[in-house]
Structure formats: C-alpha cells, structure tokens
Scaffold this motif. Sequence first.
Motif, short mmCIF file in Angstrom:
data_model
loop_
_atom_site.label_atom_id
_atom_site.label_comp_id
_atom_site.label_asym_id
_atom_site.label_seq_id
_atom_site.Cartn_x
_atom_site.Cartn_y
_atom_site.Cartn_z
N THR A 155 9.93 -36.32 -25.31
CA THR A 155 10.59 -35.73 -24.14
C THR A 155 11.93 -36.38 -23.84
OG1 THR A 155 10.21 -35.08 -21.84
CG2 THR A 155 9.46 -37.27 -22.48
N VAL A 156 12.19 -37.56 -24.40
CA VAL A 156 13.46 -38.25 -24.13
C VAL A 156 14.61 -37.62 -24.90
CG1 VAL A 156 14.68 -40.45 -24.40
CG2 VAL A 156 12.34 -40.42 -23.51
N GLY B 178 5.90 -46.62 -34.17
CA GLY B 178 6.13 -46.20 -32.80
C GLY B 178 7.00 -47.12 -31.97
N ALA B 179 7.50 -48.22 -32.55
CA ALA B 179 8.25 -49.20 -31.76
C ALA B 179 9.46 -48.58 -31.05
CB ALA B 179 8.70 -50.35 -32.66
N PHE B 180 10.07 -47.60 -31.67
CA PHE B 180 11.26 -46.97 -31.09
C PHE B 180 10.92 -46.13 -29.87
CE2 PHE B 180 14.56 -43.56 -31.08
CZ PHE B 180 15.67 -44.36 -30.90
N TYR B 181 9.67 -45.65 -29.76
CA TYR B 181 9.34 -44.63 -28.78
C TYR B 181 8.51 -45.11 -27.60
CZ TYR B 181 10.80 -41.67 -32.66
OH TYR B 181 11.53 -41.10 -33.67
N VAL B 182 7.92 -46.30 -27.66
CA VAL B 182 6.99 -46.73 -26.62
C VAL B 182 7.71 -47.51 -25.52
CG1 VAL B 182 5.06 -46.75 -28.23
CG2 VAL B 182 6.37 -48.86 -27.85
N TRP B 183 7.02 -47.64 -24.37
CA TRP B 183 7.61 -48.29 -23.21
C TRP B 183 6.61 -49.23 -22.56
CZ3 TRP B 183 12.67 -47.16 -22.63
CH2 TRP B 183 13.14 -45.99 -23.25
N ILE C 74 18.77 -41.78 -18.92
CA ILE C 74 18.71 -43.25 -18.79
C ILE C 74 17.89 -43.84 -19.93
CG2 ILE C 74 17.79 -45.14 -17.39
CD1 ILE C 74 18.50 -43.41 -14.91
N LEU C 75 16.72 -43.26 -20.18
CA LEU C 75 15.83 -43.79 -21.22
C LEU C 75 16.44 -43.59 -22.61
CD1 LEU C 75 12.29 -42.69 -19.96
CD2 LEU C 75 13.48 -44.86 -19.61
N LYS C 76 17.07 -42.47 -22.81
CA LYS C 76 17.70 -42.22 -24.12
C LYS C 76 18.79 -43.23 -24.40
CE LYS C 76 20.39 -38.75 -26.65
NZ LYS C 76 21.09 -37.45 -26.56
N ASN C 77 19.65 -43.48 -23.41
CA ASN C 77 20.74 -44.44 -23.61
C ASN C 77 20.20 -45.84 -23.87
OD1 ASN C 77 22.66 -42.46 -23.21
ND2 ASN C 77 22.90 -42.88 -21.03
N HIS C 78 19.14 -46.20 -23.18
CA HIS C 78 18.54 -47.52 -23.40
C HIS C 78 17.87 -47.59 -24.77
CE1 HIS C 78 16.65 -51.34 -22.36
NE2 HIS C 78 15.54 -50.86 -22.87
#
Length: 277
Positions: free
Chosen positions: A10-11, A95-100, A165-169
């Motif tokens: 979704t990001v 999944g490291a790129f996608y998790v929070w 915001i999440l995409k830029n980070h």
Amino acid sequence: RMAWGGLFDTVHGGFSRYSVDMKWHIPHFEKMLYDNALLLKVYADAYKRTKSTSYLEVIKKTISFLKDELMCENGGFYSALDADSLDHDNQLTEGAFYVWKIEELKSLIQEDYDLFEQVFNINSYGFWEDDNYVLIQNDNLESFANKNNISLEELITKKRSWEIILKNHRNKRSKPRLDDKIITSWNAMLLSAFSHANSILNNDELTNIILKLEKFISNQLTNENFELGHTFKNNELYIDGLFEDYAFTIQAYIDLYTNTLNEAFINQAKSYTNVAF
C-alpha cells in the motif's frame, strides 16, 4: 481483500508473489512482473464494472511501482524484485524493506498515529514476527472515518499523506535486489495490462510508456521475420520464442488495436500469428 495490504504494497504499489496465510497478510515478498501485469489487467477490468475508488488506487499505485522499479531505459521491463534485502544488521532478510516497528511508525506519523494504528492494524491482527508489522486494512475507510468522527475525504487525504511519508522513509533503506532479465511473454502481458488501464486513465505519461514498450517489443524482441525471442539481457536476445511469447504478444497487439483502432497494431498481431501457427 488483496488490495487492503500485506500482499499488496500500500505504500508504493505492486503485489508480492503469494501470501502464506488465509487473510492475504504476510506474503513471500518477491514482486514478479507477470503477477503485477495480470493483476493490473484484472483491477482495470474490475474498475470498469464497479467504479470502485479502491480499485482505481491499486491501478495507479501498481503503475507507479512498475515505472519506478522495473522499467528499463530501453522501454522494456525487468522480471522481478527479490524478497530479501539488507536489514539494520546488514544481513539479507526476507521482507526487511517492507516491515515496520511501532516506535518507527510513531516517530514518522506523530500526532496521527492513533488513527493510523487503527487503519493499518498496528496490533495483533497486523503483527508478523520479531516486533515487525506488515500494514493491512481489515475494513473500508468509511468505517474508520465514522468511528473517528471525521469525513471520508479527510481520512483519504491523511492516508495519502501517511503513505508518502512512509515511502520517502523506506526509500532510505537498502532496496531488494533486481532480477534484470527481460522476458518477452511477461512484457507482452504488461503491454495488455497497460492498454486496459489506459482505457480508464487516458494518461499522457502512460501512453508514452505504452508506445515505448511496444517499440521495444517490435524492435528488440522481434526479428525481421516477426520471430520472437524469449529473454533479453545485456542488449542481446536469447532463446527462441516460446508459444507463450507468441500468445501473449498477439493478445497485446489485439488489445492495443482495440483501445486505439490503429490498424498497424492488428496487422502486427496477424504477423505474429502467421509465425506461431
């Protein structure tokens, strides 16, 4: 339900290869060109029938992902992004790129975090493992807006802002590795999907991407006798075209003709058909 997240990013858009659970939450994080091409076509056709704004969002985000991450300078599209990427410890991790993590999200979203937490299930429903969460909705935005006494329009605006915001980070993280071979049938699937999507969007940028991809297929993946190759890499064409290459390329040119009425495209489809049969 796929569009609510987890399997769908979704990001930034794009679907992962498959889900490992029944709620479409935790994917195998590899993103394949053919999956996204086929699903883009499905969502475009579904939007035509339903006018669902959530389907339109999937269409636009998926196109953005494909353009930003898989499009080659020559107009073709690469095959896949790997599931693994480097984590904080510099180890390849799925999944490291996608998790929070919660603290990370709180610092990014700040005063809207309580609402964000509800929408994207930063709770037991959205939990994965090792204190990591994968964003996923389990209800529509109208419901969240009503529960929080805000307008739907305001929530949609907030959600878009959060995702930027999440995409830029996230773009500061180490990205997944790229599989940079170009496969004819998968690019033809995408050409079909783009044609279906552009019949909705009628977007100049997408039109240019379509024309560039069509030229790449006709000039780089096809020889003078309308014979296709299967794989293109390092400016060379490898392996004679398989029947799937012809089938999907023929369909792509039929779709191009259907959406433009340019007879050159239907004639191209006939030429590939003559070779295939």
